[in-house]
Design a protein around this motif. Structure first.
Motif, PDB file in Angstrom:
ATOM      1  N   UNK A 143      11.199  -4.322   9.302  1.00  0.00           N
ATOM      2  CA  UNK A 143      11.612  -3.701  10.570  1.00  0.00           C
ATOM      3  C   UNK A 143      11.164  -2.237  10.675  1.00  0.00           C
ATOM      4  N   UNK A 144      10.898  -1.595   9.535  1.00  0.00           N
ATOM      5  CA  UNK A 144      10.549  -0.164   9.541  1.00  0.00           C
ATOM      6  C   UNK A 144       9.081   0.081   9.884  1.00  0.00           C
ATOM      7  N   UNK A 145       8.293  -0.999   9.878  1.00  0.00           N
ATOM      8  CA  UNK A 145       6.840  -0.828   9.963  1.00  0.00           C
ATOM      9  C   UNK A 145       6.323  -0.881  11.402  1.00  0.00           C
ATOM     10  N   UNK A 146       5.220  -0.194  11.636  1.00  0.00           N
ATOM     11  CA  UNK A 146       4.565  -0.226  12.949  1.00  0.00           C
ATOM     12  C   UNK A 146       3.764  -1.534  13.070  1.00  0.00           C
ATOM     13  N   UNK A 185       5.505   4.246   1.154  1.00  0.00           N
ATOM     14  CA  UNK A 185       6.643   5.190   1.315  1.00  0.00           C
ATOM     15  C   UNK A 185       7.803   4.507   2.032  1.00  0.00           C
ATOM     16  N   UNK A 186       7.495   3.812   3.140  1.00  0.00           N
ATOM     17  CA  UNK A 186       8.560   3.213   3.962  1.00  0.00           C
ATOM     18  C   UNK A 186       9.334   2.134   3.214  1.00  0.00           C
ATOM     19  N   UNK A 187       8.611   1.331   2.423  1.00  0.00           N
ATOM     20  CA  UNK A 187       9.326   0.253   1.724  1.00  0.00           C
ATOM     21  C   UNK A 187       9.734   0.673   0.310  1.00  0.00           C
ATOM     22  N   UNK A 188       9.503   1.969   0.030  1.00  0.00           N
ATOM     23  CA  UNK A 188      10.024   2.578  -1.199  1.00  0.00           C
ATOM     24  C   UNK A 188       9.484   1.904  -2.463  1.00  0.00           C
ATOM     25  N   UNK A 189       8.159   1.743  -2.500  1.00  0.00           N
ATOM     26  CA  UNK A 189       7.531   1.173  -3.697  1.00  0.00           C
ATOM     27  C   UNK A 189       7.064   2.299  -4.608  1.00  0.00           C
ATOM     28  N   UNK A 190       6.897   1.977  -5.876  1.00  0.00           N
ATOM     29  CA  UNK A 190       6.312   2.971  -6.783  1.00  0.00           C
ATOM     30  C   UNK A 190       4.825   3.083  -6.455  1.00  0.00           C
ATOM     31  N   UNK A 191       4.212   4.185  -6.854  1.00  0.00           N
ATOM     32  CA  UNK A 191       2.782   4.385  -6.546  1.00  0.00           C
ATOM     33  C   UNK A 191       1.893   3.806  -7.645  1.00  0.00           C
ATOM     34  N   UNK A 192       2.432   2.875  -8.421  1.00  0.00           N
ATOM     35  CA  UNK A 192       1.616   2.242  -9.459  1.00  0.00           C
ATOM     36  C   UNK A 192       0.516   1.426  -8.795  1.00  0.00           C
ATOM     37  N   UNK A 197       0.174  -4.730  -3.334  1.00  0.00           N
ATOM     38  CA  UNK A 197      -0.372  -6.092  -3.409  1.00  0.00           C
ATOM     39  C   UNK A 197       0.665  -7.042  -4.009  1.00  0.00           C
ATOM     40  N   UNK A 198       1.342  -6.596  -5.072  1.00  0.00           N
ATOM     41  CA  UNK A 198       2.366  -7.432  -5.722  1.00  0.00           C
ATOM     42  C   UNK A 198       3.503  -7.711  -4.742  1.00  0.00           C
ATOM     43  N   UNK A 199       3.935  -6.670  -4.004  1.00  0.00           N
ATOM     44  CA  UNK A 199       5.036  -6.820  -3.040  1.00  0.00           C
ATOM     45  C   UNK A 199       4.650  -7.810  -1.936  1.00  0.00           C
ATOM     46  N   UNK A 200       3.399  -7.703  -1.469  1.00  0.00           N
ATOM     47  CA  UNK A 200       2.920  -8.622  -0.417  1.00  0.00           C
ATOM     48  C   UNK A 200       2.900 -10.056  -0.939  1.00  0.00           C
ATOM     49  N   UNK A 201       2.414 -10.239  -2.172  1.00  0.00           N
ATOM     50  CA  UNK A 201       2.336 -11.588  -2.743  1.00  0.00           C
ATOM     51  C   UNK A 201       3.724 -12.190  -2.927  1.00  0.00           C
ATOM     52  N   UNK A 202       4.689 -11.352  -3.289  1.00  0.00           N
ATOM     53  CA  UNK A 202       6.070 -11.834  -3.460  1.00  0.00           C
ATOM     54  C   UNK A 202       6.678 -12.279  -2.121  1.00  0.00           C
ATOM     55  N   UNK A 203       6.210 -11.657  -1.033  1.00  0.00           N
ATOM     56  CA  UNK A 203       6.783 -11.938   0.289  1.00  0.00           C
ATOM     57  C   UNK A 203       5.798 -12.637   1.227  1.00  0.00           C
TER      58      UNK A 203
END
Length: 208
Positions: A143-146, A185-192, A197-203
């Motif tokens: 919901x936070x994304x453009x 930044x918006x989804x509060x991920x680490x900058x590793x 890519x990992x977050x996208x694959x999980x979802x």
């Protein structure tokens, strides 16, 4: 402040049960209707914050009322209540911007949470419905994304590289990287490396 609400249902017992419940909880109930035509007229004249509509009603269904409200750009947010666990109806509700979808067997248990969420501009769909249909719901951060950021995530989910995404969206690879950085930044991920890519694959079931 309580939201102003109208309710519509052609089943007298359900209408009475909901009316009594909302009055008992001291909601600002400004009208009730027994068919879709009455419901639409009430929404058009009173412009309540929220309308709780049965899906199956004489003259106009809850979905038809919602579509008319959307076409006329009325500000009322629509919550549907129904016994229907139907993926086609669910998808149509999503398409026309329905804010809430509550199953009648859980209506009194869920309606307060649903109204609270919808009043804040968030959607609420019965967890039992989502589970029954086995639908992958987007994570809250979605919901936070453009619209552009969402498009980039969909393209990442389809295994496009930054350069390919740039070509598709007609922007430079550098702009794509900037968007990715904003998303992180918006989804509060680490900058590793590869965290996005990992977050996208999980979802990814939600994006494809």
């Amino acid at each position: 402040m309580h939201a102003s609400i109208i309710i519509a249902d052609d089943h007298p017992l359900i209408l009475k049960g909901l009316t009594d419940f909302l009055n008992e909880k001291e909601y600002n109930l400004v009208g009730s209707a027994v068919n879709g035509k009455e419901a639409f007229e009430l929404i058009a004249s009173k412009k309540p914050d929220i309308a709780i509509l049965d899906i199956q009603m004489p003259f106009l269904s809850g979905l038809e009322v919602a579509r008319k409200c959307r076409d006329l750009e009325l500000p009322t947010k629509i919550i549907l209540i129904t016994f229907e666990k139907d993926e086609t109806i669910y998808k149509e509700a999503k398409t026309i911007g329905i804010y809430g979808y509550v199953l009648k067997e859980f209506a009194l248990a869920e309606i307060e949470n649903c109204i609270a969420a919808v009043f804040k501009g968030k959607s609420y769909f019965s967890p039992e419905l989502i589970e029954f249909l086995e639908i992958a719901e987007p994570p809250e951060e979605w919901e936070l994304l453009t619209p552009t950021e969402k498009e980039i995530l969909k393209l990442i989910a389809k295994n496009n590289t930054g350069v390919e995404i740039g070509h598709i969206l007609n922007v430079s690879p550098r702009t794509v990287e900037k968007h990715k950085s904003n998303i992180i930044k918006k989804i509060d991920l680490s900058h590793k490396q590869n965290s996005l890519l990992i977050w996208v694959k999980e979802n990814q079931d939600c994006f494809l």
